[in-house]
Write a protein that holds these residues in place. Structure first.
Motif: not given
Length: 46
Positions: A28-45
């Protein structure tokens, strides 16, 4: 002898359950980091 075998089985089952929960939490932690990284790349928070 039977009591020792039962004790080993119970301890083994407890350790297996704890390990499973730890791996699930790590996933779950790894998935959360991946989602956060993807959001940051796409200009989100995060």
């Amino acid at each position: 002898m039977l009591q020792k075998i039962a004790t080993v089985l119970i301890v083994g089952a407890a350790l297996a359950t704890a390990a499973c929960n730890t791996v699930r939490g790590a996933a779950r932690d790894v998935n959360s980091v991946a989602n956060c990284t993807e959001n940051a790349i796409n200009g989100g928070n995060c």
